[in-house]
Design a protein around this motif. Structure first.
Motif, PDB file in Angstrom:
ATOM      1  N   ASP A 104       0.825  -1.205   0.000  1.00  0.00           N
ATOM      2  CA  ASP A 104       0.000   0.000   0.000  1.00  0.00           C
ATOM      3  C   ASP A 104       0.858   1.253   0.000  1.00  0.00           C
ATOM      4  N   LEU A 106       5.029   2.664  -0.248  1.00  0.00           N
ATOM      5  CA  LEU A 106       6.454   2.479  -0.521  1.00  0.00           C
ATOM      6  C   LEU A 106       7.170   3.734  -0.054  1.00  0.00           C
ATOM      7  N   LEU A 155       9.562  -0.080  -7.100  1.00  0.00           N
ATOM      8  CA  LEU A 155       8.184   0.116  -7.577  1.00  0.00           C
ATOM      9  C   LEU A 155       7.407  -1.184  -7.792  1.00  0.00           C
ATOM     10  N   TYR A 185       6.933  -3.537  -5.960  1.00  0.00           N
ATOM     11  CA  TYR A 185       6.200  -3.915  -4.744  1.00  0.00           C
ATOM     12  C   TYR A 185       4.862  -3.184  -4.613  1.00  0.00           C
ATOM     13  N   LEU A 186       4.776  -2.000  -5.190  1.00  0.00           N
ATOM     14  CA  LEU A 186       3.613  -1.136  -4.981  1.00  0.00           C
ATOM     15  C   LEU A 186       2.396  -1.638  -5.747  1.00  0.00           C
ATOM     16  N   GLY A 200      -1.337   2.527  -4.925  1.00  0.00           N
ATOM     17  CA  GLY A 200      -0.518   2.666  -3.719  1.00  0.00           C
ATOM     18  C   GLY A 200       0.165   4.031  -3.683  1.00  0.00           C
ATOM     19  N   ILE A 218       3.577   6.431  -2.812  1.00  0.00           N
ATOM     20  CA  ILE A 218       5.035   6.467  -2.687  1.00  0.00           C
ATOM     21  C   ILE A 218       5.413   7.718  -1.911  1.00  0.00           C
TER      22      ILE A 218
END
Length: 186
Positions: free
Chosen positions: A68, A70, A82, A84-85, A89, A91
């Motif tokens: 959710d 980063l 990125l 993972y997002l 989500g 950043i």
């Protein structure tokens, strides 16, 4: 609270310390939390990634496309992680660039006389986005317990500065909204 977060940075930037303060502080706020870290060649400035899950989870590992939030200690580390997002989500980046969820944590740390405190400025900024679910006090307590005496004042100030950036920004947004509301009523 239900949140999956990845913190990405380089060895020596204090990612593990940030994670310890975050996880212990969340626990003291009554939040169920689990975490894990991936250490690359940390001693040589390699990648360090912490994965934190807040909520009812059984494993701390976050798959690609599920985070959710980063948090990157630099633009490069944010962009490198990125995958993972999840779609939609958020950043949060430590960068001198202007933009949504951008903070120049390194410059703030230098300004307050704690040039190594950028990680805690960034953490304070992240935590303030979790209000009202949490307050800063448990995180200040943990920071105080984990910090050697000679760095204590600087680390506490760094965490509070990051927190204040968000709260000050919210106050300015509230004033702007009040101004817009008054203009609409006239």
């Amino acid at each position: 609270m239900d949140l999956q977060m990845v913190i990405a940075g380089l060895g020596g930037e204090g990612i593990i310390f940030m994670t310890r303060v975050l996880v212990e502080g969340l626990y003291r706020c009554g939040q169920p939390v689990i975490s894990t870290e991936t250490h690359g060649m940390a001693m040589r400035g390699g990648s360090v990634i912490s994965q934190i899950k807040i909520g009812d989870y059984q494993s701390p590992l976050i798959r690609y496309g599920e985070a959710d939030l980063l948090v990157g200690t630099s633009l490069e580390e944010a962009h490198r992680n990125l995958p993972y997002l999840k779609e939609g989500g958020i950043i949060i980046k430590n960068t001198p660039q202007k933009g949504v969820h951008c903070i120049d944590a390194s410059a703030i740390a230098h300004k307050i006389g704690n040039p190594r405190g950028g990680n805690l400025v960034l953490l304070g900024y992240v935590l303030a986005h979790l209000v009202p679910a949490i307050s800063i006090e448990p995180f200040l307590e943990v920071t105080g317990e984990l910090t050697p005496e000679k760095f204590l004042t600087g680390n506490l100030k760094a965490l509070q500065e990051g927190w204040q950036v968000v709260l000050q920004g919210n106050k300015e947004e509230d004033k702007a909204e009040e101004g817009n509301q008054a203009a609409r009523e006239n």
